[in-house]
Enzyme design. Sequence first.
Site, PDB file in Angstrom:
ATOM      1  N   GLY C 217       0.796  -1.225   0.000  1.00  0.00           N
ATOM      2  CA  GLY C 217       0.000   0.000   0.000  1.00  0.00           C
ATOM      3  C   GLY C 217       0.825   1.270   0.000  1.00  0.00           C
ATOM      4  O   GLY C 217       1.962   1.278  -0.457  1.00  0.00           O
ATOM      5  N   LEU C 243      -3.798  -5.447  -5.805  1.00  0.00           N
ATOM      6  CA  LEU C 243      -2.768  -4.422  -5.615  1.00  0.00           C
ATOM      7  C   LEU C 243      -1.581  -4.973  -4.819  1.00  0.00           C
ATOM      8  O   LEU C 243      -1.752  -5.508  -3.730  1.00  0.00           O
ATOM      9  CB  LEU C 243      -3.377  -3.221  -4.873  1.00  0.00           C
ATOM     10  CG  LEU C 243      -2.480  -1.997  -4.798  1.00  0.00           C
ATOM     11  CD1 LEU C 243      -2.252  -1.400  -6.168  1.00  0.00           C
ATOM     12  CD2 LEU C 243      -3.080  -0.973  -3.853  1.00  0.00           C
ATOM     13  N   ASP C 244      -0.376  -4.826  -5.353  1.00  0.00           N
ATOM     14  CA  ASP C 244       0.866  -5.245  -4.695  1.00  0.00           C
ATOM     15  C   ASP C 244       0.941  -6.744  -4.446  1.00  0.00           C
ATOM     16  O   ASP C 244       1.764  -7.205  -3.644  1.00  0.00           O
ATOM     17  CB  ASP C 244       1.069  -4.498  -3.355  1.00  0.00           C
ATOM     18  CG  ASP C 244       1.164  -2.996  -3.554  1.00  0.00           C
ATOM     19  OD1 ASP C 244       1.508  -2.561  -4.662  1.00  0.00           O
ATOM     20  OD2 ASP C 244       0.883  -2.262  -2.598  1.00  0.00           O
ATOM     21  N   GLU C 245       0.078  -7.509  -5.118  1.00  0.00           N
ATOM     22  CA  GLU C 245       0.077  -8.959  -4.887  1.00  0.00           C
ATOM     23  C   GLU C 245       0.531  -9.744  -6.115  1.00  0.00           C
ATOM     24  O   GLU C 245       0.498 -10.964  -6.124  1.00  0.00           O
ATOM     25  CB  GLU C 245      -1.334  -9.427  -4.481  1.00  0.00           C
ATOM     26  CG  GLU C 245      -1.833  -8.885  -3.154  1.00  0.00           C
ATOM     27  CD  GLU C 245      -1.119  -9.492  -1.970  1.00  0.00           C
ATOM     28  OE1 GLU C 245      -0.462 -10.535  -2.123  1.00  0.00           O
ATOM     29  OE2 GLU C 245      -1.215  -8.905  -0.874  1.00  0.00           O
TER      30      GLU C 245
END
Lengths: 300, 300, 300, 300
Positions: C217, C243-245
């Site tokens: 995040g 997101l960010d994964e």
Amino acid sequence: MNAFTGTSVESYKQRYINRGRLLISCPDQQGIVASVSKFLYDHGANIIESNQYSTNPSGGTFFIRIEFEMEELAERKATLEKEFRPIASVFNMEWKFTRVSELKRTAVFVSKELHCLLELLWEWQSGELMCDLALVISNHEEARSVVESFGIPFYYLPASKDIREEVEKKQLAMLQKEEIDVIILARYMQILTPNFVRAHPYQIINIHHSFLPAFVGAKPYHRAYERGVKLIGATSHYVTDDLDEGPIIEQDIERVDHRNQAEDLKKIGRSIERRVLNNAVKWHLEDRVIVHENRTIVFN
Amino acid sequence: MNAFTGTSVESYKQRYINRGRLLISCPDQQGIVASVSKFLYDHGANIIESNQYSTNPSGGTFFIRIEFEMEELAERKATLEKEFRPIASVFNMEWKFTRVSELKRTAVFVSKELHCLLELLWEWQSGELMCDLALVISNHEEARSVVESFGIPFYYLPASKDIREEVEKKQLAMLQKEEIDVIILARYMQILTPNFVRAHPYQIINIHHSFLPAFVGAKPYHRAYERGVKLIGATSHYVTDDLDEGPIIEQDIERVDHRNQAEDLKKIGRSIERRVLNNAVKWHLEDRVIVHENRTIVFN
Amino acid sequence: MNAFTGTSVESYKQRYINRGRLLISCPDQQGIVASVSKFLYDHGANIIESNQYSTNPSGGTFFIRIEFEMEELAERKATLEKEFRPIASVFNMEWKFTRVSELKRTAVFVSKELHCLLELLWEWQSGELMCDLALVISNHEEARSVVESFGIPFYYLPASKDIREEVEKKQLAMLQKEEIDVIILARYMQILTPNFVRAHPYQIINIHHSFLPAFVGAKPYHRAYERGVKLIGATSHYVTDDLDEGPIIEQDIERVDHRNQAEDLKKIGRSIERRVLNNAVKWHLEDRVIVHENRTIVFN
Amino acid sequence: MNAFTGTSVESYKQRYINRGRLLISCPDQQGIVASVSKFLYDHGANIIESNQYSTNPSGGTFFIRIEFEMEELAERKATLEKEFRPIASVFNMEWKFTRVSELKRTAVFVSKELHCLLELLWEWQSGELMCDLALVISNHEEARSVVESFGIPFYYLPASKDIREEVEKKQLAMLQKEEIDVIILARYMQILTPNFVRAHPYQIINIHHSFLPAFVGAKPYHRAYERGVKLIGATSHYVTDDLDEGPIIEQDIERVDHRNQAEDLKKIGRSIERRVLNNAVKWHLEDRVIVHENRTIVFN
């Protein structure tokens, strides 16, 4: 107009207008810190950072670097120095006060490979390397357009073994005229004469493309390949009369393996050279590097 | 007879019989260093090492750690403390003097995996980790023979969620009786109750097998494998009531790649855990770690 | 004229005119390598490099990447593909042949911070990142002059949460018109919609400024400072809907300590971000990265 | 009874009873992989891992290491070798099949400093270093108790320059009698004669306490201190007749600074030496290291 030029230098100088540094070396004995800190306290200095080191608390050499804030530092500096002299005398100190906002006048020498120069320019424009970047000198024309795009004067001075002394004469004159404090050899690839080196003691910073003392001399990446090392490195050091033997400021390495040919080592090495030289220059500009018996004390 | 036992502890205590440490934290203001260094000078102390840090020179918190030599330190320590009190009072200091030769009484808690324990034992016997290694407690028998081969008492205390409070009661009694200053959780794998933690504030050092805050909780290596990370790590921290949220003392990592299964990560992780815990313990034993707002200042 | 532009792209394409790559994934079983290597041998291919990996030799998934030289590759590629189909069918392969000299069409998205973009531009002009750098898109004007100085088209497209879909529509049209294969988010700082992501599966490479999964995040450096970590890092990954994964391609870290404020972490982080993104992009351009179950196999 | 001894060696041998390795080097030409992989396929081998490297695909030397599973490998090995000979002959191969469960017979030579030996013993007992650890030879008694506590025979053989040949004669007899394949010099500190070295070509692994070729010869840590390096390292290499000039298997480094005296470098160096030697030995035992022109190819 250029994306790089900006107000970072001016805003930095303004921000640190009252920031000073005191650097001292002297024979170690009791009472040094007590005297120095009392002096600073009596003059209303606020200590921001302090680092000290003694080669041997019983009879060695003591080093201290103090960064401090003091109201109206520029106006008061001369008085400060005058009033510090008695203390310095008692403890037999070598010492200097510097003002952070008096940026060091810096010259970069470069040849055909531009990676170290580019790193320095970027870090300079982004406010990480604080100095007056006064000029770039090169024995080739490759760097001209990028240097000038940063608004920095570029001078082309052909150089070679045969005309070394004559060229250095011109260079020294330019450095003197520009009041240069720091000379960065960003892969300059020319040997300097003792005469040139003597004119700038511990003010010339070189990047050598090996983890010294391995591969002293020419073509270190080829020799690293031949020897089959599993690490390659770079070393930033002050230039002295002994080639590649000056005091080491910073070193770093990267892993390599059997698949890397000499050409690959050169490429991998570039990024090591960039960050090693950049760190060494940064610490030098911040007065964090002290030379003692051909070794460096780095207060970082 | 054992190859390990030797005279390293005794010779260390003798060598550092007059070595002291002064640790201070207080609101930052001008004159602290001047006062403290004058005090030490007036008492004939020879400063060996000094580190300081301020969270903010204008109104933050100031920390200093001074290591010094002083004749007849053991005999003079009480007087020293008494005479320092007025200064401490002026600056609103939290402070302590320690004597290096008064080794910290240390307990190690371990479960079935012995790699961290073994590293501590070796470093202890080679003179790198200076402490009174008073006892090892485990909820398994695996460690007994190696611990006893070092001449250290080993206590088997079964532990599990269900009997946690009862077991901790016994453990606390043992720790109190043995006057333990430092508890090292060398892969103990049991959660401690707030009651236990409160009895030893910032005296319990844990090793967590991930680079926190990644993979808080159980089975970090399996989750690292599932997430496909390219680095695995370990974190040593003080234990607080918030699981895996205590102040971090040290972290390190190693590279891994797609060929490494979860089991491989565990194996690679062992060597990271060993050196990370070892560093954290060493710095704690040397009074180099200060906790401030759930972060650590490490004067190393 | 610009110091950077040169003939490195053209000379690279010429040099590798007959260089091809074969990428295969299929259920693991005996005989795959025998069949594929016989096929290449029968067609006169000279294998330059070969990497393989199996998630589990008994019933897992098998991956192989072969780089080879073949006379008149451009002319023969269609035939090669046709004749490979029967083998692919037998082993149930997903596969592709690529020609090294058909450079990937690449777009860079950037916001106000230029360090990652500059690193990419520099590595591109020095011949390290081989691609057709077709355009740079930004929601700010900061990057224009430097991008245009490299002779690359720059497009300013304001972006924000409120106009996201409308902006992405324009972006997608531009990407389609320019036949873009790879999108590099060089600190673009805008979230992409699932619609955008779906249009470029495993073709969007992001740089996240933490060692994921730590600090998923926003504002990772501030949170790293708050948590008191002793390492900061950066992660380059493919963008997916989570997101960010997305699958991690590369990560790296640097040491920090208690003296580093959040601002310092940002600065130190820049050099990590630069090299991590650069490595990830390089490997992607060389077809070295394969995604499998949200993890990457990197044949480097 | 000892905590370390266990069933790890036996369970490892059982687990890998049908695991084989094929190592090949030959002049590079087309068709090698096709022929070898067809051969293995025809004999029902399941390839587990395969690594290859060519010094130059046009006329260089080609190397491949294949790890495979094959039913009844022990019984079929002789047949396998016989049937491989024609292929080997066509391609002019040097080659060998090995069975993973036929552990290498290993001897460790050690002097007074035990850290490298301890690391090896520990990794051996935990199942990381798979070999038949047949004996430890030392010119001092320091290591006896710890070696014997692992159930390994220890032999004290005084050694010095003056009696070198006589001692080596005894050593060679012991090594021959015990059918030793690998000799690990875990800080043995004695020079071996060409006669001894010749008897074990590329089978003697040494750990040198510097990042070679820096500080060839004696007292590297003292010389590193004198030179003021910012990194110290260790190098594991095969022993050849040229002292410290044998093929390098592995190297690593740690950062040091001005505060570290020569004694500190020695201590820091120990942990580097431990992990560098351990890695080199592990790769050698797994047949991952190939020597070519005094460099190593390491398939790890």
